[in-house]
Write a protein that holds these residues in place. Structure first.
Motif, PDB file in Angstrom:
ATOM      1  N   LEU A   1       4.700  -0.260  -0.514  1.00 27.53           N
ATOM      2  CA  LEU A   1       4.242  -1.076  -1.642  1.00 27.53           C
ATOM      3  C   LEU A   1       2.825  -1.589  -1.397  1.00 27.53           C
ATOM      4  CD1 LEU A   1       4.754  -2.369  -4.363  1.00 27.53           C
ATOM      5  CD2 LEU A   1       5.984  -4.209  -3.195  1.00 27.53           C
ATOM      6  N   VAL A   2       2.542  -2.079  -0.202  1.00 24.42           N
ATOM      7  CA  VAL A   2       1.194  -2.570   0.099  1.00 24.42           C
ATOM      8  C   VAL A   2       0.185  -1.424   0.047  1.00 24.42           C
ATOM      9  CG1 VAL A   2      -0.266  -3.588   1.897  1.00 24.42           C
ATOM     10  CG2 VAL A   2       1.970  -4.593   1.381  1.00 24.42           C
ATOM     11  N   VAL A   3       0.544  -0.268   0.585  1.00 22.58           N
ATOM     12  CA  VAL A   3      -0.333   0.908   0.498  1.00 22.58           C
ATOM     13  C   VAL A   3      -0.631   1.226  -0.960  1.00 22.58           C
ATOM     14  CG1 VAL A   3      -0.437   3.417   0.840  1.00 22.58           C
ATOM     15  CG2 VAL A   3       0.292   1.915   2.718  1.00 22.58           C
ATOM     16  N   SER A   4       0.407   1.285  -1.775  1.00 27.21           N
ATOM     17  CA  SER A   4       0.224   1.598  -3.199  1.00 27.21           C
ATOM     18  C   SER A   4      -0.687   0.597  -3.882  1.00 27.21           C
ATOM     19  CB  SER A   4       1.579   1.627  -3.925  1.00 27.21           C
ATOM     20  OG  SER A   4       2.364   2.687  -3.471  1.00 27.21           O
ATOM     21  N   GLU A   5      -0.479  -0.678  -3.622  1.00 30.57           N
ATOM     22  CA  GLU A   5      -1.279  -1.707  -4.280  1.00 30.57           C
ATOM     23  C   GLU A   5      -2.735  -1.662  -3.835  1.00 30.57           C
ATOM     24  OE1 GLU A   5      -0.443  -3.388  -6.804  1.00 30.57           O
ATOM     25  OE2 GLU A   5       1.698  -2.981  -6.765  1.00 30.57           O
ATOM     26  N   LEU A   6      -2.980  -1.523  -2.537  1.00 32.74           N
ATOM     27  CA  LEU A   6      -4.363  -1.512  -2.053  1.00 32.74           C
ATOM     28  C   LEU A   6      -5.127  -0.278  -2.539  1.00 32.74           C
ATOM     29  CD1 LEU A   6      -4.041  -2.860   1.598  1.00 32.74           C
ATOM     30  CD2 LEU A   6      -4.747  -4.091  -0.462  1.00 32.74           C
ATOM     31  N   VAL A   7      -4.482   0.879  -2.492  1.00 30.88           N
ATOM     32  CA  VAL A   7      -5.162   2.099  -2.948  1.00 30.88           C
ATOM     33  C   VAL A   7      -5.334   2.068  -4.465  1.00 30.88           C
ATOM     34  CG1 VAL A   7      -5.065   4.619  -3.028  1.00 30.88           C
ATOM     35  CG2 VAL A   7      -4.397   3.419  -0.938  1.00 30.88           C
ATOM     36  N   THR A   8      -4.350   1.583  -5.185  1.00 27.70           N
ATOM     37  CA  THR A   8      -4.471   1.464  -6.642  1.00 27.70           C
ATOM     38  C   THR A   8      -5.634   0.552  -7.004  1.00 27.70           C
ATOM     39  OG1 THR A   8      -2.127   1.888  -7.024  1.00 27.70           O
ATOM     40  CG2 THR A   8      -3.311   0.712  -8.763  1.00 27.70           C
TER      41      THR A   8
END
Length: 135
Positions: free
Chosen positions: A55-62
């Motif tokens: 989830l953190v990966v998705s949010e930061l890259v998004t």
């Protein structure tokens, strides 16, 4: 449950770094890379830890894709008791919470809630957002 700890004798890679063009497809690619990294480096981690990292990966890259034009660099590093997630992009603006609406505004508070440490490091050509999650 005790996780395998990084030791001097462990020869598996403890980090991954990937360059992306900043197109929307890199969000799923970064998430997939993170899932593979976790499966290899922290297979005994609680599923909730895996979910939180993804989830953190998705949010930061998004956030980088939506707000920073151009390429980005995504990294993961396994530390003794945590994982470090970094995203370097071309935008100088520091992330900030905003009122959620139909188009977003939820990601930054999620990152801050799940991470035990979040830092933003400015560079001449943009910034790096670094989030650490403890296991």
């Amino acid at each position: 449950m005790e996780l395998p700890r990084v030791t001097e004798h462990d020869t598996r890679p403890k980090q991954v770094c990937m360059n992306f063009d900043g197109a929307s497809g890199c969000i799923a690619a970064a998430r997939d890379a993170a899932a593979a990294f976790l499966d290899d480096q922290a297979p005994a981690a609680h599923p909730t830890f895996h979910d939180d990292v993804l989830l953190v990966v998705s949010e930061l890259v998004t956030n980088a894709v939506r707000h920073a034009p151009g390429p980005l660099i995504f990294g993961l590093a396994l530390l003794r008791d945590r994982i470090e997630i970094t995203v370097r992009d071309t935008d100088h603006a520091i992330p900030a919470a905003r009122t959620p609406d139909l188009y977003g505004g939820r990601g930054w508070p999620i990152v801050q809630r799940l991470a035990c440490d979040v830092q933003v490091i400015r560079h001449d050509d943009g910034k790096t957002v670094r989030a650490e999650l403890a296991w």
